[in-house]
Design a protein around this motif. Structure first.
Motif, PDB file in Angstrom:
ATOM      1  N   PRO A 159       0.889  -1.202  -0.306  1.00 34.86           N
ATOM      2  CA  PRO A 159      -0.074   0.471   0.136  1.00 34.86           C
ATOM      3  C   PRO A 159       0.476   1.096   0.316  1.00 34.86           C
ATOM      4  CG  PRO A 159      -1.256  -1.662   1.229  1.00 34.86           C
ATOM      5  CD  PRO A 159       0.503  -2.581   0.955  1.00 34.86           C
ATOM      6  N   ASP A 160       2.142   1.740   0.624  1.00 41.08           N
ATOM      7  CA  ASP A 160       2.677   2.452   0.782  1.00 41.08           C
ATOM      8  C   ASP A 160       3.540   2.737  -0.368  1.00 41.08           C
ATOM      9  OD1 ASP A 160       2.029   3.162   3.134  1.00 41.08           O
ATOM     10  OD2 ASP A 160       4.166   2.147   4.344  1.00 41.08           O
ATOM     11  N   ASP A 161       3.620   2.152  -1.604  1.00 41.68           N
ATOM     12  CA  ASP A 161       3.933   1.839  -2.610  1.00 41.68           C
ATOM     13  C   ASP A 161       3.400   2.508  -3.914  1.00 41.68           C
ATOM     14  OD1 ASP A 161       7.281   1.235  -2.274  1.00 41.68           O
ATOM     15  OD2 ASP A 161       6.138  -0.998  -1.928  1.00 41.68           O
ATOM     16  N   LEU A 162       2.312   2.515  -3.623  1.00 42.72           N
ATOM     17  CA  LEU A 162       0.770   2.820  -4.568  1.00 42.72           C
ATOM     18  C   LEU A 162       0.927   4.605  -4.951  1.00 42.72           C
ATOM     19  CD1 LEU A 162      -2.014   1.104  -3.400  1.00 42.72           C
ATOM     20  CD2 LEU A 162      -0.507   0.385  -5.242  1.00 42.72           C
ATOM     21  N   LEU A 163       1.027   4.746  -6.594  1.00 46.33           N
ATOM     22  CA  LEU A 163       1.094   6.216  -6.016  1.00 46.33           C
ATOM     23  C   LEU A 163      -0.593   7.057  -6.674  1.00 46.33           C
ATOM     24  CD1 LEU A 163       3.566   6.167  -9.185  1.00 46.33           C
ATOM     25  CD2 LEU A 163       4.068   7.654  -7.286  1.00 46.33           C
ATOM     26  N   VAL A 180      -2.418  -4.956  -4.513  1.00 44.89           N
ATOM     27  CA  VAL A 180      -1.039  -5.378  -3.810  1.00 44.89           C
ATOM     28  C   VAL A 180      -0.416  -5.999  -3.886  1.00 44.89           C
ATOM     29  CG1 VAL A 180      -0.994  -2.625  -2.786  1.00 44.89           C
ATOM     30  CG2 VAL A 180      -1.411  -4.789  -1.548  1.00 44.89           C
ATOM     31  N   ASP A 181       0.726  -6.638  -3.886  1.00 46.20           N
ATOM     32  CA  ASP A 181       0.987  -7.580  -3.773  1.00 46.20           C
ATOM     33  C   ASP A 181       1.523  -8.459  -2.399  1.00 46.20           C
ATOM     34  OD1 ASP A 181       1.553  -7.975  -5.835  1.00 46.20           O
ATOM     35  OD2 ASP A 181       3.632  -8.117  -6.579  1.00 46.20           O
ATOM     36  N   ALA A 182       1.321  -7.476  -1.446  1.00 41.08           N
ATOM     37  CA  ALA A 182       1.967  -7.432  -0.169  1.00 41.08           C
ATOM     38  C   ALA A 182       1.172  -6.735   1.236  1.00 41.08           C
ATOM     39  CB  ALA A 182       2.891  -7.880   0.681  1.00 41.08           C
TER      40      ALA A 182
ATOM     41  N   VAL B  70      -1.129 -11.050   8.803  1.00 43.45           N
ATOM     42  CA  VAL B  70      -0.599 -10.644   7.004  1.00 43.45           C
ATOM     43  C   VAL B  70      -1.044 -11.938   6.335  1.00 43.45           C
ATOM     44  CG1 VAL B  70       1.278 -10.690   5.715  1.00 43.45           C
ATOM     45  CG2 VAL B  70       2.533 -10.214   7.989  1.00 43.45           C
ATOM     46  N   THR B  71      -1.407 -10.572   5.157  1.00 45.17           N
ATOM     47  CA  THR B  71      -2.825 -10.975   4.382  1.00 45.17           C
ATOM     48  C   THR B  71      -1.799 -12.020   2.615  1.00 45.17           C
ATOM     49  OG1 THR B  71      -4.585  -9.242   4.993  1.00 45.17           O
ATOM     50  CG2 THR B  71      -4.169 -10.779   2.437  1.00 45.17           C
ATOM     51  N   VAL B  72      -2.049 -13.199   2.420  1.00 44.19           N
ATOM     52  CA  VAL B  72      -1.831 -13.651   1.923  1.00 44.19           C
ATOM     53  C   VAL B  72      -2.291 -13.345   0.457  1.00 44.19           C
ATOM     54  CG1 VAL B  72      -0.224 -15.201   0.920  1.00 44.19           C
ATOM     55  CG2 VAL B  72      -0.698 -15.532   3.678  1.00 44.19           C
TER      56      VAL B  72
END
Lengths: 282, 154
Positions: A159-163, A180-182, B70-72
């Motif tokens: 989430p912190d990487d989203l623009l 998001v991936d994680a 942690v969501t996978v």
């Protein structure tokens, strides 16, 4: 004896000589991405199109290719969103309002927006692939009647990487889906790769055009998912990034098989480039 | 009001099953609604059910010391949540938390396993379908592991 120099043309000068541009505004998008709005100190480059890039020069540090991320129908500044990841991009992102950077270009071809007129437009972005698609989104918002459904599928690392998250929520009449991936427990959105968004996205695969930008491997998997959904190969367009140096097809650094990405791309139809993207030697 | 077999046929996992098979599968299911924040199941518990999400969003998560839950991956409409009912020892390997209010079909896995044992053709067909679903999830997990948006990939 005087030496006769070739007449300096705007095109000739613009191709290899950076023009000075002043940073008029700088905005932090997330922890490692900044958007710079630039205006020419004197002469300006030719108008830039959606999907095209410029070579941005941090004086004394070096040059990098950066796609335009702004609203191209709004006159004035040249807008670039830059991820601070290497020496040059870090130097560019450290520039302050009033600082001067060099600009060459615009280079490359544009997104074939006309191909999508009257059809569904699907934009798939991964990571910092969203900025090169943002001019297309602005165009679609301003000419909404030219398209049927407009879908933006966006995947990021965390989430912190989203623009542009605040802006994404303001895009009206456009379906936006984000994953998001994680993520930790604080994230109430989707988790999984961006290709997972494709099966449930609302568009007609038999009458749609897709523009895809992201890391090459993400574009490969995305293209497969779009093909699985029923899109024909000729309906999928990708934007490539390799090591662009000169921007005009002279140095060959960005060669991929028979094509030079800075000159012939960066936008390609999927079926034109797919055979070369899975060759490890390339 | 639509019957359960008419609902489940819209899922890619059950799409194309013939009517008799659909009714056999639907006979093990029931409609449920679960509010955001509640859990469908918890890691380590007995796994005798699975879910076909009709609307809403479910997070599959695991607890990581010092990081919390942690969501996978998340699962949305049309997707299956839960495969542990298929394979011994039938215990959940992850927890499932409802992120957005969910409407789903909950299946009794033991009931379906029994039918699959009695009717091998149905068992093979369903197992092939779930294997395809699992392969898709495995592929997605591989891509997540590649960290394609990370510094090394850019």
């Amino acid at each position: 004896m005087a030496i006769a120099l070739p007449e300096e043309t705007a095109v000739g000068r613009g191709a290899m000589t950076p023009l000075p541009y002043r940073v008029v505004r700088k905005r932090r998008e997330n922890h490692d991405n900044w958007t710079l709005e630039l205006e020419p100190v004197a002469d300006a480059i030719e108008p830039i199109g959606p999907g095209q890039f410029t070579m941005l020069y941090s004086f004394g540090v070096g040059e990098v290719p950066i796609s335009t991320s702004g609203d191209l129908e709004r006159s004035g500044e040249l807008v670039h969103t830059i991820r601070a990841v290497g020496a040059v991009t870090k130097a560019l992102c450290a520039a302050k309002a009033g600082d001067v950077v060099g600009v060459r270009g615009p280079f490359g071809n544009t997104w074939p927006v006309a191909e999508a007129q009257g059809r569904d437009l699907v934009l798939v972005a991964g990571g910092v692939g969203l900025p090169p698609l943002r001019p297309v989104v602005y165009h679609a918002l301003q000419h909404r009647g030219d398209f049927r459904r407009v879908v933006v599928l966006y995947g990021g690392r965390t989430p912190d990487d989203l623009l542009f998250m605040r802006e994404l929520k303001q895009w009206r009449d456009i379906d936006v889906d984000v994953t998001v991936d994680a993520a930790g427990a604080g994230w109430a959105g989707k988790v999984g790769v961006v290709t997972k968004l494709i099966p449930a996205a609302t568009f007609d695969p038999f009458d749609a055009v897709a523009f895809v930008v992201g890391p090459e491997i993400m574009m490969r998997f995305t293209a497969r998912a779009l093909l699985d959904r029923g899109l024909p190969p000729e309906g999928i367009w990708i934007s490539m990034e390799r090591t662009m140096r000169c921007g005009v097809g002279l140095c060959g650094h960005c060669q991929l098989g028979p094509t030079l990405i800075c000159r012939d791309g960066p936008v390609y139809r999927w079926d034109e480039l797919a055979p070369f993207m899975e060759v490890p030697e390339l | 009001m639509r019957t359960l077999d008419a609902l489940i046929v819209e899922s890619p996992v059950f799409e194309g099953l013939d009517q008799e098979e659909l009714e056999l599968v639907a006979g093990c299911g029931k409609n449920i609604a679960v509010d955001a924040g509640e859990r469908l199941f918890r890691e380590g518990d007995d796994a005798n059910t699975f879910f076909l999400v009709r609307s809403g969003l479910v997070a599959l998560e695991t607890y990581v010391p010092n990081r919390g839950a942690v969501t996978v991956v998340t699962c949305g409409p049309g997707e299956i949540v839960g495969w542990s009912w298929l394979v011994p020892p039938h215990r959940w390997r992850l927890s499932a938390r409802v992120v957005e209010n969910v409407r789903a079909v909950e299946f009794d896995g033991a009931c379906l396993r029994k039918k699959c044992e009695q009717i091998p053709e149905l068992g093979y067909d369903l197992l092939s379908r779930f294997a395809g679903d699992l392969a898709d999830h495995l592929q997605s997990a591989y891509v997540q592991l590649l960290d394609v948006y990370g510094d090394r990939a850019s």
